[in-house]
Write a protein that holds these residues in place. Structure first.
Motif, PDB file in Angstrom:
ATOM      1  N   TRP A  49      46.877  76.611  44.065  1.00 38.37           N
ATOM      2  CA  TRP A  49      48.191  76.113  43.639  1.00 38.37           C
ATOM      3  C   TRP A  49      48.088  75.541  42.233  1.00 38.37           C
ATOM      4  CZ3 TRP A  49      52.973  76.705  45.321  1.00 38.37           C
ATOM      5  CH2 TRP A  49      53.963  75.882  44.769  1.00 38.37           C
ATOM      6  N   HIS A  50      48.907  76.023  41.313  1.00 40.16           N
ATOM      7  CA  HIS A  50      48.881  75.574  39.922  1.00 40.16           C
ATOM      8  C   HIS A  50      50.022  74.594  39.654  1.00 40.16           C
ATOM      9  CE1 HIS A  50      45.783  78.324  38.311  1.00 40.16           C
ATOM     10  NE2 HIS A  50      46.205  79.133  39.281  1.00 40.16           N
ATOM     11  N   GLU A  51      49.669  73.422  39.177  1.00 35.16           N
ATOM     12  CA  GLU A  51      50.675  72.439  38.794  1.00 35.16           C
ATOM     13  C   GLU A  51      51.179  72.777  37.387  1.00 35.16           C
ATOM     14  OE1 GLU A  51      51.862  70.358  40.769  1.00 35.16           O
ATOM     15  OE2 GLU A  51      50.362  70.285  42.372  1.00 35.16           O
ATOM     16  N   GLY A  52      52.383  72.307  37.072  1.00 38.49           N
ATOM     17  CA  GLY A  52      52.948  72.558  35.741  1.00 38.49           C
ATOM     18  C   GLY A  52      53.973  71.497  35.415  1.00 38.49           C
ATOM     19  N   VAL A  53      55.100  71.924  34.873  1.00 38.03           N
ATOM     20  CA  VAL A  53      56.193  70.998  34.568  1.00 38.03           C
ATOM     21  C   VAL A  53      56.681  70.373  35.870  1.00 38.03           C
ATOM     22  CG1 VAL A  53      58.525  70.800  33.623  1.00 38.03           C
ATOM     23  CG2 VAL A  53      56.883  72.370  32.565  1.00 38.03           C
ATOM     24  N   THR A  54      56.851  69.071  35.896  1.00 36.36           N
ATOM     25  CA  THR A  54      57.326  68.409  37.108  1.00 36.36           C
ATOM     26  C   THR A  54      58.827  68.604  37.266  1.00 36.36           C
ATOM     27  OG1 THR A  54      57.844  66.284  36.059  1.00 36.36           O
ATOM     28  CG2 THR A  54      55.556  66.643  36.793  1.00 36.36           C
ATOM     29  N   GLN A  55      59.307  68.415  38.495  1.00 37.73           N
ATOM     30  CA  GLN A  55      60.736  68.565  38.754  1.00 37.73           C
ATOM     31  C   GLN A  55      61.539  67.547  37.945  1.00 37.73           C
ATOM     32  OE1 GLN A  55      61.702  71.130  40.510  1.00 37.73           O
ATOM     33  NE2 GLN A  55      63.868  70.705  40.129  1.00 37.73           N
ATOM     34  N   THR A  56      61.035  66.339  37.845  1.00 32.41           N
ATOM     35  CA  THR A  56      61.719  65.300  37.076  1.00 32.41           C
ATOM     36  C   THR A  56      61.817  65.682  35.601  1.00 32.41           C
ATOM     37  OG1 THR A  56      60.969  63.567  38.585  1.00 32.41           O
ATOM     38  CG2 THR A  56      61.702  62.880  36.397  1.00 32.41           C
ATOM     39  N   GLN A  57      60.721  66.182  35.038  1.00 27.72           N
ATOM     40  CA  GLN A  57      60.742  66.622  33.636  1.00 27.72           C
ATOM     41  C   GLN A  57      61.752  67.733  33.434  1.00 27.72           C
ATOM     42  OE1 GLN A  57      56.520  67.618  33.410  1.00 27.72           O
ATOM     43  NE2 GLN A  57      56.215  66.037  31.835  1.00 27.72           N
ATOM     44  N   ARG A  58      61.760  68.685  34.339  1.00 27.44           N
ATOM     45  CA  ARG A  58      62.670  69.823  34.218  1.00 27.44           C
ATOM     46  C   ARG A  58      64.129  69.357  34.271  1.00 27.44           C
ATOM     47  NH1 ARG A  58      60.430  72.663  37.671  1.00 27.44           N
ATOM     48  NH2 ARG A  58      59.281  74.119  36.345  1.00 27.44           N
ATOM     49  N   GLU A  59      64.449  68.485  35.212  1.00 27.90           N
ATOM     50  CA  GLU A  59      65.817  67.987  35.346  1.00 27.90           C
ATOM     51  C   GLU A  59      66.266  67.243  34.088  1.00 27.90           C
ATOM     52  OE1 GLU A  59      65.749  65.662  38.874  1.00 27.90           O
ATOM     53  OE2 GLU A  59      65.644  67.399  40.220  1.00 27.90           O
ATOM     54  N   GLU A  60      65.363  66.445  33.527  1.00 26.81           N
ATOM     55  CA  GLU A  60      65.705  65.692  32.322  1.00 26.81           C
ATOM     56  C   GLU A  60      65.945  66.624  31.132  1.00 26.81           C
ATOM     57  OE1 GLU A  60      62.458  63.011  31.891  1.00 26.81           O
ATOM     58  OE2 GLU A  60      63.226  61.562  33.356  1.00 26.81           O
ATOM     59  N   LEU A  61      65.131  67.667  31.017  1.00 26.60           N
ATOM     60  CA  LEU A  61      65.260  68.597  29.902  1.00 26.60           C
ATOM     61  C   LEU A  61      66.467  69.513  30.046  1.00 26.60           C
ATOM     62  CD1 LEU A  61      61.488  69.521  29.527  1.00 26.60           C
ATOM     63  CD2 LEU A  61      62.864  68.256  27.856  1.00 26.60           C
ATOM     64  N   VAL A  62      66.747  69.934  31.271  1.00 28.26           N
ATOM     65  CA  VAL A  62      67.869  70.844  31.517  1.00 28.26           C
ATOM     66  C   VAL A  62      69.195  70.095  31.594  1.00 28.26           C
ATOM     67  CG1 VAL A  62      68.864  72.461  33.194  1.00 28.26           C
ATOM     68  CG2 VAL A  62      66.431  72.578  32.634  1.00 28.26           C
ATOM     69  N   GLY A  63      69.134  68.869  32.100  1.00 26.15           N
ATOM     70  CA  GLY A  63      70.367  68.084  32.229  1.00 26.15           C
ATOM     71  C   GLY A  63      71.158  68.417  33.473  1.00 26.15           C
ATOM     72  N   GLN A  64      70.485  68.938  34.495  1.00 24.94           N
ATOM     73  CA  GLN A  64      71.152  69.278  35.749  1.00 24.94           C
ATOM     74  C   GLN A  64      70.133  69.251  36.872  1.00 24.94           C
ATOM     75  OE1 GLN A  64      73.631  72.822  35.639  1.00 24.94           O
ATOM     76  NE2 GLN A  64      73.416  73.159  37.846  1.00 24.94           N
ATOM     77  N   LYS A  65      70.574  68.838  38.060  1.00 19.82           N
ATOM     78  CA  LYS A  65      69.701  68.845  39.222  1.00 19.82           C
ATOM     79  C   LYS A  65      69.873  70.158  39.980  1.00 19.82           C
ATOM     80  CE  LYS A  65      69.598  63.857  40.054  1.00 19.82           C
ATOM     81  NZ  LYS A  65      69.861  62.776  41.035  1.00 19.82           N
ATOM     82  N   GLY A  66      68.798  70.602  40.609  1.00 17.85           N
ATOM     83  CA  GLY A  66      68.876  71.797  41.431  1.00 17.85           C
ATOM     84  C   GLY A  66      69.299  71.448  42.845  1.00 17.85           C
ATOM     85  N   VAL A  67      70.046  72.337  43.478  1.00 12.20           N
ATOM     86  CA  VAL A  67      70.492  72.134  44.848  1.00 12.20           C
ATOM     87  C   VAL A  67      70.818  73.497  45.442  1.00 12.20           C
ATOM     88  CG1 VAL A  67      72.883  71.770  44.066  1.00 12.20           C
ATOM     89  CG2 VAL A  67      72.198  71.000  46.342  1.00 12.20           C
TER      90      VAL A  67
END
Length: 209
Positions: free
Chosen positions: A18-36
């Motif tokens: 399993w490869h770690e990468g960009v965290t979900q929190t980082q992604r949400e902050e950069l994109v400006g939207q939460k996934g659902v």
């Protein structure tokens, strides 16, 4: 060597990491939207796909990331090897649950329109999301059997009643209605525009968009 930290079953291959990468929190902050993931469930012809299509367009017009996975469309590709036996239905929903989780993890509002008739299969789809901390909203698109048979846009109920289609949900196969969906939309009582607004209001209230 390690397995994915959030997994409902052990992978067959042991030679994977399993490869770690960009965290979900980082992604949400950069994109400006939460996934659902918004999981539409209901009988054939209840209005799932129509509602999901309309919602997808509404969100895109609002400048939000949205993507729809449709029951029939997925069976032309990813799930083209599956039929409609209980076992195949289970695998169909498991695969879609995994794909929906991946799309939602990209900070996209993911819309899935599948009959998904069994409580256990929808619970598995929710578990897949819960284990990855991706929000999962179940929307029961509810219309009486008499109403959906009257609509019958694909002529499927007529074929099922004639015995041409076997294991057809609502006729010769069961549909297990959600016990506690996040939203319950009765499409015999409200129009599509109203249904879309109900969902948008929920998403805004809970800060998903």
């Amino acid at each position: 060597m390690s397995a994915a930290p959030n997994s409902t079953s052990e992978p067959v291959s042991k030679n994977i990491v399993w490869h770690e990468g960009v965290t979900q929190t980082q992604r949400e902050e950069l994109v400006g939207q939460k996934g659902v993931t918004i999981w539409f469930t209901g009988l054939s012809a209840s209005g799932k796909s129509t509602l999901a299509c309309a919602l997808e367009l509404e969100l895109l017009q609002k400048g939000k990331r949205a993507f729809r996975l449709d029951g029939d469309n997925v069976r032309f590709g990813l799930n083209k090897d599956l039929g409609f036996s209980p076992k195949d239905r289970e695998e169909n929903i498991r695969r879609v649950g995994e794909v929906a989780k991946l799309v939602a993890s990209s900070c996209t509002t993911t819309l899935t329109a599948f009959i998904s008739p069994y409580l256990a299969d929808r619970a598995l789809a929710r578990k897949i999301h819960d284990e990855s901390k991706i929000p999962f909203l179940e929307v029961f698109v509810d219309a009486p059997l008499a109403e959906v048979e009257k609509r019958d846009p694909k002529g499927l109920y007529a074929k099922a009643r004639a015995g041409v289609i076997k294991e057809f949900t609502g006729v010769s196969a069961p549909y297990e209605a959600p016990e506690s969906p996040e939203l319950h939309i009765k499409t015999a009582e409200v129009d599509i525009e109203t249904g879309v607004q109900i969902i948008v209001d929920y998403l805004e209230k809970h800060k998903f968009i």
